[in-house]
Design a protein around this motif. Structure first.
Motif, PDB file in Angstrom:
ATOM      1  N   ARG A  33       0.837  -1.211   0.000  1.00  0.00           N
ATOM      2  CA  ARG A  33       0.000   0.000   0.000  1.00  0.00           C
ATOM      3  C   ARG A  33       0.868   1.257   0.000  1.00  0.00           C
ATOM      4  O   ARG A  33       0.561   2.249  -0.659  1.00  0.00           O
ATOM      5  N   TYR A  36       2.275   1.652  -3.364  1.00  0.00           N
ATOM      6  CA  TYR A  36       1.172   2.029  -4.260  1.00  0.00           C
ATOM      7  C   TYR A  36       0.897   3.526  -4.153  1.00  0.00           C
ATOM      8  O   TYR A  36       0.733   4.231  -5.155  1.00  0.00           O
ATOM      9  N   ALA A  37       0.865   4.019  -2.918  1.00  0.00           N
ATOM     10  CA  ALA A  37       0.620   5.445  -2.724  1.00  0.00           C
ATOM     11  C   ALA A  37       1.817   6.262  -3.203  1.00  0.00           C
ATOM     12  O   ALA A  37       1.656   7.324  -3.811  1.00  0.00           O
ATOM     13  N   ARG A  43      -0.239   0.563  -9.907  1.00  0.00           N
ATOM     14  CA  ARG A  43      -0.356  -0.756  -9.306  1.00  0.00           C
ATOM     15  C   ARG A  43       0.742  -1.709  -9.807  1.00  0.00           C
ATOM     16  O   ARG A  43       1.329  -2.453  -9.027  1.00  0.00           O
ATOM     17  N   GLY A 106     -12.748   3.791  -5.007  1.00  0.00           N
ATOM     18  CA  GLY A 106     -12.842   4.544  -3.768  1.00  0.00           C
ATOM     19  C   GLY A 106     -11.726   5.528  -3.558  1.00  0.00           C
ATOM     20  O   GLY A 106     -11.664   6.186  -2.542  1.00  0.00           O
ATOM     21  N   LEU A 107     -10.799   5.558  -4.487  1.00  0.00           N
ATOM     22  CA  LEU A 107      -9.653   6.447  -4.337  1.00  0.00           C
ATOM     23  C   LEU A 107      -9.639   7.492  -5.453  1.00  0.00           C
ATOM     24  O   LEU A 107      -8.588   8.005  -5.812  1.00  0.00           O
ATOM     25  N   SER A 109     -10.287  10.530  -5.774  1.00  0.00           N
ATOM     26  CA  SER A 109      -9.673  11.842  -5.615  1.00  0.00           C
ATOM     27  C   SER A 109      -8.267  11.752  -5.016  1.00  0.00           C
ATOM     28  O   SER A 109      -7.453  12.653  -5.213  1.00  0.00           O
ATOM     29  N   LEU A 110      -7.982  10.662  -4.299  1.00  0.00           N
ATOM     30  CA  LEU A 110      -6.685  10.567  -3.627  1.00  0.00           C
ATOM     31  C   LEU A 110      -5.533  10.395  -4.626  1.00  0.00           C
ATOM     32  O   LEU A 110      -4.512  11.078  -4.536  1.00  0.00           O
ATOM     33  N   GLU A 130       0.368   6.458   6.437  1.00  0.00           N
ATOM     34  CA  GLU A 130      -0.186   5.164   6.049  1.00  0.00           C
ATOM     35  C   GLU A 130       0.520   4.037   6.794  1.00  0.00           C
ATOM     36  O   GLU A 130      -0.113   3.156   7.366  1.00  0.00           O
ATOM     37  N   LEU A 160      -2.078  18.532   0.061  1.00  0.00           N
ATOM     38  CA  LEU A 160      -3.246  17.637   0.117  1.00  0.00           C
ATOM     39  C   LEU A 160      -4.473  18.378   0.647  1.00  0.00           C
ATOM     40  O   LEU A 160      -5.600  18.129   0.204  1.00  0.00           O
ATOM     41  N   LEU A 164      -7.603  18.188  -1.482  1.00  0.00           N
ATOM     42  CA  LEU A 164      -8.675  17.295  -1.004  1.00  0.00           C
ATOM     43  C   LEU A 164      -9.594  17.944   0.019  1.00  0.00           C
ATOM     44  O   LEU A 164     -10.658  17.412   0.327  1.00  0.00           O
ATOM     45  N   GLY A 165      -9.144  19.043   0.570  1.00  0.00           N
ATOM     46  CA  GLY A 165      -9.978  19.722   1.557  1.00  0.00           C
ATOM     47  C   GLY A 165      -9.468  19.506   2.962  1.00  0.00           C
ATOM     48  O   GLY A 165      -8.915  18.448   3.284  1.00  0.00           O
ATOM     49  N   VAL A 169     -13.974  15.456   8.796  1.00  0.00           N
ATOM     50  CA  VAL A 169     -15.026  14.544   8.353  1.00  0.00           C
ATOM     51  C   VAL A 169     -15.157  13.410   9.354  1.00  0.00           C
ATOM     52  O   VAL A 169     -14.231  13.116  10.112  1.00  0.00           O
ATOM     53  N   ASP A 170     -16.293  12.811   9.316  1.00  0.00           N
ATOM     54  CA  ASP A 170     -16.547  11.672  10.209  1.00  0.00           C
ATOM     55  C   ASP A 170     -15.820  10.454   9.646  1.00  0.00           C
ATOM     56  O   ASP A 170     -16.023  10.074   8.489  1.00  0.00           O
ATOM     57  N   ASP A 171     -14.997   9.866  10.470  1.00  0.00           N
ATOM     58  CA  ASP A 171     -14.172   8.757  10.023  1.00  0.00           C
ATOM     59  C   ASP A 171     -14.919   7.428  10.014  1.00  0.00           C
ATOM     60  O   ASP A 171     -14.401   6.423   9.540  1.00  0.00           O
TER      61      ASP A 171
END
Lengths: 172, 209
Positions: A33, A36-37, A43, A106-107, A109-110, A130, A160, A164-165, A169-171
Motif C-alpha cells: 500500500r 502504491y501510494a 499498481r 474509492g480512491l 480523488s486521492l 499510512e 493535500l 482534497l480539503g 469529516v466523520d471517520d
C-alpha cells in the motif's frame, strides 16, 4: 507496521533464521500500500517493486539484519527507479501518454492528488500516515534528515489540504 | 475527527496486494541487483582507465626512447646515479672464497655457487677485480659500466657488469645506504694487464626478473 517491526528487531543476532514467508504475511500488505501510494496509484510498479524486494531478500537472507526496514528501502528504491524510467520514456515519446493508474476504487480523488506531490513528499506522507512510522524512522527509511522529512510532511499536508480539503469529516 | 485529506489517505488501508506476489518473489529477482548494475557501469570505466594508462605509458616510453636526453632501454639505468663503484685489479678468488661469496650475496646453494665460480683453471682466464659498491640512495639493482686501462693509460676494454654472484637472474641488489665489498671477474676473455679501472653506475629500473 509497529507490530511488524517488533517481531523483526533491528539487530537480529547473527545466524538467526528469518521466516520470510511470515514476514511477507505480516509486512507485505502495508508495504504494498505504501509503495502504491508512493507511485501515485501505479499498481504494476507497486507489485513489481514489492515482489522484487522480497525476491532479493530471499536471495541474501543471511546478510539482512533488519528485514522489514530493508524491504521498505529496497522497494522504495525500485519503485523510484521505475518512476524515473517511466518519466524518461514518456519524455522520449513526448506523447503525453500517462501510464494507467490501475483500479482506484474509492480512491478517485486521492490518487490524482498524490500525483501532484513530489516523490519525496509522497514518500514522507505515506510512511508517516499510512505506514504509521514516526518521523525519525521515516527519515531513516528515506535516507534523509528528520528536518527534511518534517519539511516534506508540512508541504505534502499543505498540498493535500488544498487538493482534497481540510474540513473535518466523520471517520466512521 | 480527521481532516478530509487524512480520511482519503486512510482509504488506502482497504487496498490489498495481488495474490500472486509471494509466488513471484519466490521465482527470484528479475532485475539486475544494484551491485551487478554498478559492476556493469563500473567495467567500462575500468577498461577506459586501463586504456588511458596504457596509452600514457606507451607515450612515456616513446618520449624516453626518442626524445631529447632519452636513452635506449638496453642502457637500462634511468634514475640519477646514487651508486658508485670503486674497482681495482685483484687475484682470482679461491674456489671456497668464491663459493662463500656467491652463497652470501646471491643466496646460491653450494652447487649453484660452484657452477658460477667454475673450475680453478677457468677462473684464471678471467680478469678479476676487487670492488666496493656504495649505494647512497634507496635500495636498487645497480647497472655499472667499467673501463679498464693498462699501464700506459690505454683503455683495454669496456664492460657492463652484472654481478652475477649477487643472484640469478637479477644480479646483486644494493641495499639502501650501504656498501658491499667483493671480488669478481669481468665478463669475457682475459685482456692484457689492467692496472686500473673507472666505473660508473646507476639504478637499473628494469632488472631481469
Amino acid at each position: 507496521m509497529a507490530d511488524v517491526r517488533g517481531k523483526y528487531p533491528d539487530r537480529a543476532p547473527p545466524g538467526r533464521v528469518v521466516d520470510y514467508e511470515q514476514v511477507f504475511r505480516d509486512a507485505a500488505p502495508g508495504l504494498w500500500r505504501t509503495i502504491y501510494a508512493f507511485t501515485a496509484g501505479q499498481r504494476g510498479v507497486a507489485d513489481d517493486a514489492v515482489a522484487e524486494a522480497f525476491a532479493r531478500a530471499l536471495e541474501r537472507a543471511e546478510q539482512i539484519r533488519d528485514p522489514v526496514a530493508w524491504l521498505y528501502r529496497t522497494a522504495f528504491r525500485l519503485a523510484a527507479e521505475d518512476i524515473r524510467a517511466d518519466r524518461r520514456e514518456r519524455r522520449e515519446q513526448a506523447s503525453g501518454h500517462q501510464q494507467s493508474a490501475g483500479p482506484t476504487v474509492g480512491l478517485g480523488s486521492l490518487v490524482p492528488a498524490l500525483k501532484q506531490l513530489s516523490p519525496a513528499q509522497r514518500a514522507a506522507i505515506v510512511l508517516h500516515y499510512e505506514a504509521d512510522l514516526p518521523v525519525r524512522d521515516v527519515a531513516r527509511q528515506m535516507g534523509t534528515s528528520i528536518a527534511a522529512v518534517k519539511v516534506h510532511l508540512f508541504r505534502g499536508r499543505h498540498r493535500l489540504r488544498e487538493l482534497l480539503g481540510a474540513e473535518e469529516v466523520d471517520d466512521a | 475527527m480527521p481532516e478530509r485529506w487524512q480520511h482519503e489517505l486512510r482509504k488506502l488501508k482497504a487496498l490489498e496486494p495481488p495474490s500472486g506476489l509471494w509466488h513471484q518473489a519466490t521465482q527470484g529477482p528479475r532485475r539486475p541487483g544494484r551491485e551487478r548494475a554498478r559492476a556493469r557501469r563500473t567495467w567500462p570505466a575500468i577498461v577506459a582507465a586501463l586504456a588511458i594508462t596504457a596509452v600514457a605509458a606507451a607515450a612515456f616510453g616513446l618520449v624516453n626512447f626518442f626524445g631529447p636526453g632519452g636513452t635506449h632501454p638496453a642502457a637500462a639505468p634511468r634514475r640519477p646515479a646514487q651508486i658508485t663503484l670503486q674497482m681495482r685489479p685483484a687475484m682470482p678468488l679461491t674456489m671456497s672464497g668464491c663459493v662463500a661469496q656467491a652463497e652470501h650475496y646471491g643466496r646460491y646453494t653450494a652447487n649453484g655457487a660452484a657452477r658460477i665460480c667454475a673450475p680453478d683453471r677457468q677462473r684464471n682466464r678471467w680478469n678479476w677485480y676487487h670492488a666496493v659498491l656504495t649505494n647512497k640512495g634507496p635500495g636498487a639493482y645497480p647497472a655499472c659500466q667499467a673501463t679498464g686501462f693498462d699501464a700506459h693509460g690505454t683503455a683495454v676494454g669496456h664492460w657492463q657488469l652484472f654481478f652475477q654472484f649477487g643472484g640469478a637472474p637479477t644480479g646483486l641488489y644494493a641495499k639502501r645506504n650501504s656498501s658491499a665489498s667483493f671480488s669478481w671477474y669481468l665478463p669475457g676473455p682475459k685482456r692484457r694487464a689492467i692496472v686500473r679501472y673507472t666505473a660508473t653506475c646507476s639504478v637499473n629500473s628494469h632488472p631481469a626478473v
